[in-house]
Motif scaffolding. Structure first.
Motif: not given
Length: 224
Positions: A96-112
Motif C-alpha cells: 500500500e505504501v508503494l502504491q501510494a507513492l506511485d499514485d502521488g507521482g513520487i519515485r522510489w527504489a529498493i536497495a538491499t
C-alpha cells in the motif's frame, strides 16, 4: 522549484517479513561450518556487509574466516533461505505504501544488502518487478551497509542527488548508511531493532511498520 523527494527502501525487515528466515538460514550455514554463534547475535548482523559480518564473527567466536569459507557460508545461507522462504510475506502496509507513492507521482527504489539470489524471492512476494522498478542488490556495489554504496547507486538509478532521498530501513546499518550519504533516515520497528537504537544510529523518524509509515508519509516528504 523544490527538489524532488524520492524514497529508497531496504527490503528484508522493511518491506518483507523475512528477517527471521535469514537468521535461521545463517544459523544453519554457520552450524554446517562448525561455527557456534547464538541466534540473537546473528540477528544483530542482518543487513550489514559481508566483510563486517566476518570481522564480527572473528571478534565473537575467535574463528578466522578466509575468503573461501566466506563464499561457502554464503552458498549455504542462500540454499537454506530458499528452503525457509515459503513463509515470506510482505509486511503490513508494504504494498500500500508503494502504491501510494506511485499514485502521488513520487519515485522510489529498493536497495538491499541481499544478493539477487535471495532478494528475488522477496521481490516476488512483494510483487515488485526489477525490470520496472530500480532494484540495487549487493551484487552491484563494492560495499554493503553500513557503507552508503547501495543507496548512492539507487539514487543514481533515479538520477537524483542523494541529499533529496528518504532512506527507509529497519536496522541500524540502514540508518548509519543514510547518515554517511547525507540522506534522510526513517526507521521501522518491524525488523526487530528498537526505537532508541534506530534514533541513535541517525533515524529522524521511527514508525512501527510500512502501514504506520503510510499514515505519516507527509511527515517525511511523501506528498506531491
Amino acid at each position: 522549484m523544490d527538489a524532488e523527494t524520492v524514497f529508497l527502501f531496504d527490503l528484508d525487515g522493511t518491506l518483507v517479513d523475512s528477517v527471521y528466515q535469514h537468521v535461521l538460514a545463517w544459523k544453519e550455514a554457520l552450524d554446517a561450518e562448525g561455527i557456534d554463534l547464538s541466534v540473537w547475535r546473528i540477528h544483530r548482523k542482518i543487513g550489514m556487509s559481508g566483510g563486517l559480518f566476518t570481522n564480527q564473527l572473528l571478534r565473537e567466536t575467535g574463528v578466522e574466516i578466509d575468503p573461501k569459507r566466506v563464499e561457502m557460508l554464503r552458498q549455504l545461507h542462500a540454499a537454506a533461505y530458499h528452503r525457509l522462504s515459503e513463509g515470506v510475506r510482505p509486511l503490513p502496509g508494504a504494498r500500500e505504501v508503494l502504491q501510494a507513492l506511485d499514485d502521488g507521482g513520487i519515485r522510489w527504489a529498493i536497495a538491499t544488502s541481499g544478493r539477487m539470489e535471495t532478494a528475488a524471492i522477496n521481490l516476488r512476494a512483494l510483487g515488485v518487478e526489477p525490470e520496472r522498478v530500480p532494484v540495487v542488490t549487493r551484487d552491484q556495489v563494492r560495499h554493503a551497509k553500513p557503507d552508503p554504496d547501495l543507496f548512492i547507486a539507487a539514487a543514481e538509478r533515479l538520477s537524483v542527488p542523494i541529499g533529496s532521498c528518504v532512506v527507509v530501513g529497519d536496522s541500524i546499518w540502514d540508518m548509519l548508511a543514510a547518515v554517511r550519504c547525507r540522506a534522510l533516515g526513517v526507521g521501522l520497528l518491524c525488523g526487530g531493532y528498537g526505537e532508541e537504537e534506530l534514533q541513535k544510529a541517525g533515524a529522524v523518524r521511527v514508525y512501527e511498520d510500512p502501514r504506520d509509515l503510510l499514515v505519516h508519509l507527509d511527515e517525511v516528504g511523501g506528498r506531491r
